[in-house]
Design a protein around this motif. Structure first.
Motif, mmCIF file in Angstrom:
data_model
loop_
_atom_site.group_PDB
_atom_site.id
_atom_site.type_symbol
_atom_site.label_atom_id
_atom_site.label_comp_id
_atom_site.label_asym_id
_atom_site.label_seq_id
_atom_site.Cartn_x
_atom_site.Cartn_y
_atom_site.Cartn_z
ATOM 1 N N ASN A 47 56.899 69.245 -11.488
ATOM 2 C CA ASN A 47 58.177 68.880 -10.847
ATOM 3 C C ASN A 47 59.297 69.733 -11.078
ATOM 4 O OD1 ASN A 47 58.252 66.469 -8.912
ATOM 5 N ND2 ASN A 47 57.138 65.503 -10.767
ATOM 6 N N TYR A 48 59.219 70.336 -12.305
ATOM 7 C CA TYR A 48 60.233 71.266 -12.812
ATOM 8 C C TYR A 48 60.110 72.660 -12.006
ATOM 9 C CZ TYR A 48 63.204 74.463 -15.425
ATOM 10 O OH TYR A 48 64.107 75.335 -15.499
ATOM 11 N N GLY A 49 58.929 72.918 -11.497
ATOM 12 C CA GLY A 49 58.656 73.940 -10.484
ATOM 13 C C GLY A 49 59.384 73.788 -9.087
ATOM 14 N N GLU A 50 59.238 72.362 -8.844
ATOM 15 C CA GLU A 50 59.891 72.047 -7.518
ATOM 16 C C GLU A 50 61.444 71.974 -7.682
ATOM 17 O OE1 GLU A 50 58.761 71.061 -4.662
ATOM 18 O OE2 GLU A 50 56.981 71.811 -5.035
ATOM 19 N N ALA A 51 61.863 71.588 -8.730
ATOM 20 C CA ALA A 51 63.369 71.562 -9.169
ATOM 21 C C ALA A 51 63.991 73.029 -8.980
ATOM 22 C CB ALA A 51 63.594 71.245 -10.602
ATOM 23 N N ARG A 52 63.355 73.973 -9.621
ATOM 24 C CA ARG A 52 63.686 75.538 -9.782
ATOM 25 C C ARG A 52 63.829 75.945 -8.354
ATOM 26 N NH1 ARG A 52 60.725 79.380 -13.389
ATOM 27 N NH2 ARG A 52 62.501 80.409 -12.912
ATOM 28 N N SER A 53 63.263 75.351 -7.343
ATOM 29 C CA SER A 53 63.158 75.736 -5.854
ATOM 30 C C SER A 53 64.086 74.755 -5.016
ATOM 31 C CB SER A 53 61.762 75.957 -5.457
ATOM 32 O OG SER A 53 61.171 76.716 -5.867
ATOM 33 N N GLY A 54 64.811 74.052 -5.683
ATOM 34 C CA GLY A 54 65.672 73.023 -5.066
ATOM 35 C C GLY A 54 66.561 73.450 -3.911
ATOM 36 N N GLU A 55 66.602 72.789 -3.102
ATOM 37 C CA GLU A 55 67.511 73.099 -1.750
ATOM 38 C C GLU A 55 68.784 73.056 -1.791
ATOM 39 O OE1 GLU A 55 65.659 71.142 1.594
ATOM 40 O OE2 GLU A 55 63.812 72.052 1.191
ATOM 41 N N ARG A 58 71.845 68.463 -5.413
ATOM 42 C CA ARG A 58 71.434 67.028 -5.170
ATOM 43 C C ARG A 58 69.874 67.134 -5.186
ATOM 44 N NH1 ARG A 58 76.011 65.031 -2.052
ATOM 45 N NH2 ARG A 58 76.811 63.127 -3.282
ATOM 46 N N ASP A 59 69.346 67.857 -4.706
ATOM 47 C CA ASP A 59 67.794 68.137 -4.827
ATOM 48 C C ASP A 59 67.373 68.496 -6.077
ATOM 49 O OD1 ASP A 59 65.289 67.873 -3.545
ATOM 50 O OD2 ASP A 59 65.339 70.205 -3.230
ATOM 51 N N PHE A 60 68.044 69.497 -6.615
ATOM 52 C CA PHE A 60 67.699 69.886 -7.937
ATOM 53 C C PHE A 60 67.727 68.692 -8.914
ATOM 54 C CE2 PHE A 60 69.463 71.548 -12.076
ATOM 55 C CZ PHE A 60 68.464 72.323 -12.500
ATOM 56 N N LEU A 61 68.946 68.222 -8.927
ATOM 57 C CA LEU A 61 69.279 66.807 -9.735
ATOM 58 C C LEU A 61 68.210 65.691 -9.621
ATOM 59 C CD1 LEU A 61 71.256 66.158 -11.861
ATOM 60 C CD2 LEU A 61 72.520 65.156 -9.985
ATOM 61 N N HIS A 62 67.782 65.589 -8.456
ATOM 62 C CA HIS A 62 66.924 64.361 -8.220
ATOM 63 C C HIS A 62 65.554 64.830 -8.902
ATOM 64 C CE1 HIS A 62 64.558 61.612 -6.241
ATOM 65 N NE2 HIS A 62 63.644 62.411 -5.753
ATOM 66 N N LYS A 63 65.182 66.162 -8.618
ATOM 67 C CA LYS A 63 63.887 66.403 -9.250
ATOM 68 C C LYS A 63 63.944 66.589 -10.768
ATOM 69 C CE LYS A 63 62.023 68.667 -5.085
ATOM 70 N NZ LYS A 63 62.531 69.020 -3.974
ATOM 71 N N MET A 64 64.898 66.939 -11.281
ATOM 72 C CA MET A 64 65.131 67.030 -12.734
ATOM 73 C C MET A 64 65.116 65.630 -13.078
ATOM 74 S SD MET A 64 65.442 70.179 -13.821
ATOM 75 C CE MET A 64 66.625 70.206 -15.206
#
Length: 120
Positions: A47-55, A58-64
């Motif tokens: 999920n951190y890999g996903e967060a780094r690509s947050g759109e 808000r998306d980054f924060l959700h994944k973090m």
């Protein structure tokens, strides 16, 4: 801490958890907790890999926040395994618990920073 360094720590943490789980006995409780621990520890790295690509922020924060939840789940799982004496390699268990706690602290701080940016 730079994003690549954090990603490396999360990846190594997941690898170390997998190695730890190879050392448990084959009881129902051990296998149940080990499978869940592998899922939650690898999930935090993925999920951190996903967060780094947050759109967006808000998306980054959700994944973090998902990463943080998975790390907290892993921490409690390690405590249960220790308390129930399911793991004989106490040195590795302590190392992983310490690393997990440090990662939780990093994520709490990062989430706080991102939340403040979102509010501004």
């Amino acid at each position: 801490m730079k994003p690549n360094q954090l990603e490396e720590r999360l990846t190594q943490y997941a690898i170390d958890v997998i190695r730890l789980c190879k050392k448990i006995d084959k009881s129902f409780a051990s296998e149940h907790l080990a499978k869940q621990l592998i899922r939650s520890s690898t999930s935090s790295a993925l999920n951190y890999g996903e967060a780094r690509s947050g759109e967006s922020t808000r998306d980054f924060l959700h994944k973090m926040k998902i990463c943080l939840k998975e790390l907290r789940e892993s921490f409690i799982n390690l405590k249960i395994m220790k308390g129930a004496s399911l793991i004989s390699d106490l040195d590795l268990l302590e190392k992983l618990s310490k690393e997990n706690n440090e990662l939780i602290s990093i994520f709490v701080a990062s989430i706080k920073t991102a939340s403040n940016k979102l509010k501004a």
